[in-house]
Design a protein around this motif. Structure first.
Motif, PDB file in Angstrom:
ATOM      1  N   ALA A  94      43.788 -21.558  36.508  1.00  0.00           N
ATOM      2  CA  ALA A  94      43.024 -22.710  36.631  1.00  0.00           C
ATOM      3  C   ALA A  94      42.706 -23.187  38.248  1.00  0.00           C
ATOM      4  CB  ALA A  94      43.289 -23.751  35.465  1.00  0.00           C
ATOM      5  N   MET A  95      44.074 -23.196  38.608  1.00  0.00           N
ATOM      6  CA  MET A  95      44.034 -23.735  39.982  1.00  0.00           C
ATOM      7  C   MET A  95      43.414 -22.718  40.970  1.00  0.00           C
ATOM      8  SD  MET A  95      47.870 -25.537  40.663  1.00  0.00           S
ATOM      9  CE  MET A  95      47.394 -26.331  42.292  1.00  0.00           C
ATOM     10  N   SER A  96      43.558 -21.315  40.775  1.00  0.00           N
ATOM     11  CA  SER A  96      42.810 -20.485  41.628  1.00  0.00           C
ATOM     12  C   SER A  96      41.359 -20.458  41.343  1.00  0.00           C
ATOM     13  CB  SER A  96      43.522 -19.043  41.365  1.00  0.00           C
ATOM     14  OG  SER A  96      43.082 -18.542  40.152  1.00  0.00           O
ATOM     15  N   THR A  97      40.888 -20.616  40.098  1.00  0.00           N
ATOM     16  CA  THR A  97      39.328 -20.845  40.089  1.00  0.00           C
ATOM     17  C   THR A  97      38.890 -21.939  40.425  1.00  0.00           C
ATOM     18  OG1 THR A  97      39.622 -21.640  37.835  1.00  0.00           O
ATOM     19  CG2 THR A  97      39.526 -19.129  37.987  1.00  0.00           C
ATOM     20  N   GLN A  98      39.621 -22.695  40.807  1.00  0.00           N
ATOM     21  CA  GLN A  98      39.101 -24.286  41.360  1.00  0.00           C
ATOM     22  C   GLN A  98      39.305 -24.300  42.912  1.00  0.00           C
ATOM     23  OE1 GLN A  98      41.595 -27.338  39.521  1.00  0.00           O
ATOM     24  NE2 GLN A  98      40.774 -27.156  37.559  1.00  0.00           N
ATOM     25  N   GLY A  99      39.681 -22.984  43.526  1.00  0.00           N
ATOM     26  CA  GLY A  99      40.149 -22.908  45.019  1.00  0.00           C
ATOM     27  C   GLY A  99      41.112 -23.772  45.288  1.00  0.00           C
ATOM     28  N   VAL A 100      42.024 -23.998  44.632  1.00  0.00           N
ATOM     29  CA  VAL A 100      43.138 -25.188  45.252  1.00  0.00           C
ATOM     30  C   VAL A 100      44.175 -24.294  45.762  1.00  0.00           C
ATOM     31  CG1 VAL A 100      44.939 -26.833  44.475  1.00  0.00           C
ATOM     32  CG2 VAL A 100      42.557 -26.947  43.470  1.00  0.00           C
TER      33      VAL A 100
END
Length: 100
Positions: A94-100
């Protein structure tokens, strides 16, 4: 040096990931995200292996009911560990798809 930087970034990321972890993933004594959950057969409590190992060095009893407890009595909580790893993986995705 780059490996250290990357590793420390992942540790920081993991700290952020586990900030909203379910209570069942938290060590009941330290209130930290468990890395290696184990079951104490004497009380039925799940606790992080590092926490109980440290406790047993000083006092060979279950900290929750004071019954005698030894290291070889501890049971790995493999099902919970797998659940925790899946939860962490979902959080990372989820974090990687949000670019965090």
């Amino acid at each position: 040096a780059e490996k250290v930087k990357t590793a420390s970034k992942h540790v920081g990321d993991d700290d952020a990931l586990v900030a909203d972890a379910p209570d069942e993933f938290l060590d009941p004594l330290m209130c930290t995200f468990m890395k290696d959950p184990v079951l104490l057969p004497t009380s039925g409590t799940v606790i992080d292996r590092s926490t109980i190992m440290q406790h047993l060095l000083n006092d060979p009893v279950d900290p929750f009911n004071r019954k005698p407890l030894t290291v070889d009595m501890i049971i790995p909580a493999t099902e919970l560990k797998e659940k925790m790893e899946n939860w962490l993986e979902e959080k990372r995705s989820a974090m990687s798809t949000q670019g965090v």
